[in-house]
Write a protein that holds these residues in place. Sequence first.
Motif, PDB file in Angstrom:
ATOM      1  N   MET A 161     -24.549 -88.046  -4.814  1.00  0.00           N
ATOM      2  CA  MET A 161     -23.209 -88.749  -3.913  1.00  0.00           C
ATOM      3  C   MET A 161     -22.786 -88.032  -2.923  1.00  0.00           C
ATOM      4  N   SER A 162     -22.581 -88.616  -1.832  1.00  0.00           N
ATOM      5  CA  SER A 162     -21.879 -87.727  -0.687  1.00  0.00           C
ATOM      6  C   SER A 162     -20.346 -88.090  -0.550  1.00  0.00           C
ATOM      7  N   TYR A 163     -19.578 -86.976  -0.319  1.00  0.00           N
ATOM      8  CA  TYR A 163     -17.923 -87.297  -0.216  1.00  0.00           C
ATOM      9  C   TYR A 163     -17.724 -86.960   1.356  1.00  0.00           C
ATOM     10  N   PRO A 164     -16.729 -87.390   1.709  1.00  0.00           N
ATOM     11  CA  PRO A 164     -16.052 -86.996   3.218  1.00  0.00           C
ATOM     12  C   PRO A 164     -15.888 -85.505   3.380  1.00  0.00           C
ATOM     13  N   SER A 165     -15.608 -85.020   2.189  1.00  0.00           N
ATOM     14  CA  SER A 165     -15.240 -83.333   2.235  1.00  0.00           C
ATOM     15  C   SER A 165     -16.506 -82.550   2.445  1.00  0.00           C
ATOM     16  N   ASP A 166     -17.647 -83.215   2.113  1.00  0.00           N
ATOM     17  CA  ASP A 166     -18.867 -82.279   2.017  1.00  0.00           C
ATOM     18  C   ASP A 166     -19.084 -81.865   3.474  1.00  0.00           C
ATOM     19  N   ILE A 167     -19.923 -80.515   3.409  1.00  0.00           N
ATOM     20  CA  ILE A 167     -20.525 -80.071   4.668  1.00  0.00           C
ATOM     21  C   ILE A 167     -22.151 -80.447   4.446  1.00  0.00           C
ATOM     22  N   SER A 168     -22.848 -80.380   5.817  1.00  0.00           N
ATOM     23  CA  SER A 168     -24.158 -80.279   5.868  1.00  0.00           C
ATOM     24  C   SER A 168     -24.802 -78.916   5.044  1.00  0.00           C
ATOM     25  N   ARG A 169     -25.987 -79.248   4.644  1.00  0.00           N
ATOM     26  CA  ARG A 169     -26.960 -77.988   4.259  1.00  0.00           C
ATOM     27  C   ARG A 169     -26.880 -76.898   5.434  1.00  0.00           C
ATOM     28  N   GLU A 170     -26.999 -77.468   6.563  1.00  0.00           N
ATOM     29  CA  GLU A 170     -27.358 -76.484   7.665  1.00  0.00           C
ATOM     30  C   GLU A 170     -25.931 -75.754   7.913  1.00  0.00           C
ATOM     31  N   GLN A 171     -24.763 -76.383   7.681  1.00  0.00           N
ATOM     32  CA  GLN A 171     -23.528 -75.632   8.018  1.00  0.00           C
ATOM     33  C   GLN A 171     -23.609 -74.661   6.746  1.00  0.00           C
ATOM     34  N   PHE A 172     -23.816 -74.959   5.522  1.00  0.00           N
ATOM     35  CA  PHE A 172     -23.736 -74.168   4.521  1.00  0.00           C
ATOM     36  C   PHE A 172     -24.675 -72.946   4.542  1.00  0.00           C
ATOM     37  N   GLU A 173     -25.838 -72.993   5.124  1.00  0.00           N
ATOM     38  CA  GLU A 173     -26.800 -71.961   5.310  1.00  0.00           C
ATOM     39  C   GLU A 173     -25.998 -70.907   6.044  1.00  0.00           C
ATOM     40  N   LYS A 174     -25.298 -71.356   7.054  1.00  0.00           N
ATOM     41  CA  LYS A 174     -24.621 -70.208   7.758  1.00  0.00           C
ATOM     42  C   LYS A 174     -23.551 -69.404   7.188  1.00  0.00           C
ATOM     43  N   ILE A 175     -23.150 -69.869   6.044  1.00  0.00           N
ATOM     44  CA  ILE A 175     -22.098 -69.231   5.390  1.00  0.00           C
ATOM     45  C   ILE A 175     -22.373 -68.915   3.913  1.00  0.00           C
ATOM     46  N   ARG A 176     -23.572 -69.116   3.404  1.00  0.00           N
ATOM     47  CA  ARG A 176     -24.246 -68.648   2.099  1.00  0.00           C
ATOM     48  C   ARG A 176     -24.193 -67.044   2.045  1.00  0.00           C
ATOM     49  N   PRO A 177     -24.733 -66.498   2.927  1.00  0.00           N
ATOM     50  CA  PRO A 177     -24.806 -64.960   2.767  1.00  0.00           C
ATOM     51  C   PRO A 177     -23.311 -64.414   2.452  1.00  0.00           C
ATOM     52  N   ILE A 178     -22.318 -65.121   3.138  1.00  0.00           N
ATOM     53  CA  ILE A 178     -21.008 -64.531   2.942  1.00  0.00           C
ATOM     54  C   ILE A 178     -20.603 -64.767   1.391  1.00  0.00           C
ATOM     55  N   LEU A 179     -20.913 -65.907   1.163  1.00  0.00           N
ATOM     56  CA  LEU A 179     -20.477 -66.410  -0.590  1.00  0.00           C
ATOM     57  C   LEU A 179     -21.113 -65.733  -1.390  1.00  0.00           C
ATOM     58  N   GLU A 180     -22.412 -65.424  -1.204  1.00  0.00           N
ATOM     59  CA  GLU A 180     -23.288 -64.641  -2.074  1.00  0.00           C
ATOM     60  C   GLU A 180     -22.723 -62.965  -2.379  1.00  0.00           C
ATOM     61  N   SER A 181     -22.421 -62.541  -1.064  1.00  0.00           N
ATOM     62  CA  SER A 181     -22.100 -61.249  -1.000  1.00  0.00           C
ATOM     63  C   SER A 181     -20.742 -60.794  -2.249  1.00  0.00           C
ATOM     64  N   THR A 182     -19.981 -61.864  -2.678  1.00  0.00           N
ATOM     65  CA  THR A 182     -19.122 -61.543  -3.612  1.00  0.00           C
ATOM     66  C   THR A 182     -19.693 -61.491  -4.971  1.00  0.00           C
ATOM     67  N   ARG A 183     -20.977 -62.024  -5.154  1.00  0.00           N
ATOM     68  CA  ARG A 183     -21.301 -61.779  -6.629  1.00  0.00           C
ATOM     69  C   ARG A 183     -22.420 -60.631  -6.751  1.00  0.00           C
ATOM     70  N   LYS A 184     -22.064 -59.927  -8.149  1.00  0.00           N
ATOM     71  CA  LYS A 184     -23.265 -58.969  -8.216  1.00  0.00           C
ATOM     72  C   LYS A 184     -24.307 -59.523  -8.828  1.00  0.00           C
ATOM     73  N   LYS A 185     -25.647 -59.347  -8.384  1.00  0.00           N
ATOM     74  CA  LYS A 185     -26.987 -60.022  -8.669  1.00  0.00           C
ATOM     75  C   LYS A 185     -27.388 -59.176  -9.852  1.00  0.00           C
ATOM     76  N   THR A 186     -26.929 -60.095 -11.005  1.00  0.00           N
ATOM     77  CA  THR A 186     -27.747 -59.649 -12.340  1.00  0.00           C
ATOM     78  C   THR A 186     -28.643 -60.515 -12.950  1.00  0.00           C
ATOM     79  N   ARG A 187     -28.543 -61.901 -12.587  1.00  0.00           N
ATOM     80  CA  ARG A 187     -29.490 -62.631 -12.872  1.00  0.00           C
ATOM     81  C   ARG A 187     -29.747 -63.863 -11.917  1.00  0.00           C
TER      82      ARG A 187
END
Length: 97
Positions: free
Chosen positions: A1-27
Amino acid sequence: MSYPSDISREQFEKIRPILESTRKKTRPREIDLYAIFCAILYILKSGCQWRMLPKDFPQWQICYYYFKIWSQKKDDRSDSTLEIVLKKNDCRGSTKQ
């Protein structure tokens, strides 16, 4: 389901590296990071309680866990990861708890 607050996948791909940088890659991640971010946007824009998060999002505890990680600041002068990505995507809304 889609909500008005959602962003597009394209927009998300621009910020994904920033969000992933906060997590240690363990699994490998089992939860879709896009769904978690959209859940956080839903909370920020609607103002509802975490436990009232619609069931089509991941469990509220997981979303809250990521919210806490992304909301942490290194010091008083720096922005949190969440503030950085919200500014980058030009999302409106407060990140205050």
